[in-house]
Design a protein around this motif. Structure first.
Motif, PDB file in Angstrom:
ATOM      1  N   HIS A  31       0.778  -1.325  -0.021  1.00 38.84           N
ATOM      2  CA  HIS A  31      -0.059   0.216   0.076  1.00 38.84           C
ATOM      3  C   HIS A  31       1.042   1.255  -0.006  1.00 38.84           C
ATOM      4  O   HIS A  31       1.819   1.498   0.793  1.00 38.84           O
ATOM      5  CB  HIS A  31      -0.961  -0.038   1.352  1.00 38.84           C
ATOM      6  CG  HIS A  31      -1.675  -1.148   1.207  1.00 38.84           C
ATOM      7  ND1 HIS A  31      -1.171  -2.306   1.817  1.00 38.84           N
ATOM      8  CD2 HIS A  31      -3.104  -1.462   0.732  1.00 38.84           C
ATOM      9  CE1 HIS A  31      -2.283  -3.395   1.752  1.00 38.84           C
ATOM     10  NE2 HIS A  31      -3.420  -2.820   1.042  1.00 38.84           N
ATOM     11  N   ILE A  32       0.685   2.030  -1.159  1.00 33.78           N
ATOM     12  CA  ILE A  32       1.547   3.116  -1.109  1.00 33.78           C
ATOM     13  C   ILE A  32       0.820   4.543  -0.729  1.00 33.78           C
ATOM     14  O   ILE A  32      -0.152   4.935  -1.526  1.00 33.78           O
ATOM     15  CB  ILE A  32       1.940   3.402  -2.599  1.00 33.78           C
ATOM     16  CG1 ILE A  32       2.967   2.001  -2.942  1.00 33.78           C
ATOM     17  CG2 ILE A  32       3.005   4.406  -2.604  1.00 33.78           C
ATOM     18  CD1 ILE A  32       3.387   1.919  -4.228  1.00 33.78           C
ATOM     19  N   GLY A  33       1.203   5.174   0.110  1.00 39.81           N
ATOM     20  CA  GLY A  33       0.590   6.532   0.416  1.00 39.81           C
ATOM     21  C   GLY A  33       0.776   7.585  -0.383  1.00 39.81           C
ATOM     22  O   GLY A  33       2.080   7.987  -0.698  1.00 39.81           O
ATOM     23  N   VAL A  34      -0.285   8.183  -1.049  1.00 35.46           N
ATOM     24  CA  VAL A  34       0.200   9.158  -1.993  1.00 35.46           C
ATOM     25  C   VAL A  34      -0.435  10.628  -1.446  1.00 35.46           C
ATOM     26  O   VAL A  34      -0.075  11.576  -1.672  1.00 35.46           O
ATOM     27  CB  VAL A  34      -0.913   8.985  -3.299  1.00 35.46           C
ATOM     28  CG1 VAL A  34      -0.731  10.006  -4.263  1.00 35.46           C
ATOM     29  CG2 VAL A  34      -0.284   7.943  -3.957  1.00 35.46           C
ATOM     30  N   GLY A  35      -1.669  10.603  -0.662  1.00 39.92           N
ATOM     31  CA  GLY A  35      -2.208  11.641   0.146  1.00 39.92           C
ATOM     32  C   GLY A  35      -3.525  12.057  -0.327  1.00 39.92           C
ATOM     33  O   GLY A  35      -4.162  11.519  -1.360  1.00 39.92           O
TER      34      GLY A  35
ATOM     35  N   PRO B 279       4.637   4.662   3.725  1.00 40.50           N
ATOM     36  CA  PRO B 279       4.207   6.009   4.201  1.00 40.50           C
ATOM     37  C   PRO B 279       4.893   6.946   3.417  1.00 40.50           C
ATOM     38  O   PRO B 279       5.856   6.779   2.732  1.00 40.50           O
ATOM     39  CB  PRO B 279       4.610   6.150   5.581  1.00 40.50           C
ATOM     40  CG  PRO B 279       5.494   5.438   5.728  1.00 40.50           C
ATOM     41  CD  PRO B 279       5.257   4.139   4.646  1.00 40.50           C
ATOM     42  N   GLN B 280       4.241   8.125   3.168  1.00 37.85           N
ATOM     43  CA  GLN B 280       4.849   9.243   2.617  1.00 37.85           C
ATOM     44  C   GLN B 280       6.104   9.897   3.392  1.00 37.85           C
ATOM     45  O   GLN B 280       5.966   9.584   4.840  1.00 37.85           O
ATOM     46  CB  GLN B 280       3.782  10.661   2.689  1.00 37.85           C
ATOM     47  CG  GLN B 280       2.794  10.224   1.612  1.00 37.85           C
ATOM     48  CD  GLN B 280       1.826  11.577   1.331  1.00 37.85           C
ATOM     49  OE1 GLN B 280       1.239  11.498   2.342  1.00 37.85           O
ATOM     50  NE2 GLN B 280       1.902  12.085   0.139  1.00 37.85           N
ATOM     51  N   ALA B 281       7.087  10.416   3.109  1.00 41.38           N
ATOM     52  CA  ALA B 281       8.143  10.824   3.574  1.00 41.38           C
ATOM     53  C   ALA B 281       7.695  12.170   4.322  1.00 41.38           C
ATOM     54  O   ALA B 281       6.916  12.707   3.904  1.00 41.38           O
ATOM     55  CB  ALA B 281       9.405  11.120   2.696  1.00 41.38           C
TER      56      ALA B 281
END
Length: 92
Positions: A35-39, A80-82
């Motif tokens: 799962h990649i957090g994009v926002g 998570p996003q940086a």
């Protein structure tokens, strides 16, 4: 039998997807779902995932804007996003 090794081979692909309502896009890589957090700003946005082994770029499919670029941590399910804000703001 072919001669040589496959060490130089890379896994590249383009995936068309849509960011879910919580700002996450999923990608299956190496048999695991990540799962990649994009926002949440980009919720329900159509995106292209440009995958080159563990290097991933998430691009807005309509505008071509780069939304996120990361190197996938293969041991983590959620990427998570940086944190762009390195210091926490002082408490009021």
């Amino acid at each position: 039998m072919p001669v040589g090794t496959r060490e130089g081979d890379t896994h590249t692909r383009v995936r068309h997807d849509r960011v879910d309502r919580s700002g996450i896009v999923t990608l299956r890589l190496g048999g695991r779902l990540h799962h990649i957090g994009v926002g949440r700003t980009y919720a329900r946005t159509y995106v292209l995932l440009l995958v080159d082994d563990l290097h991933i770029r998430v691009v807005n499919a309509v505008t071509g804007e780069l939304l996120r670029e990361l190197t996938l941590g293969p041991t983590r399910d959620y990427q998570p996003q940086a944190n762009t804000n390195k210091t926490k703001p002082p408490n009021p």
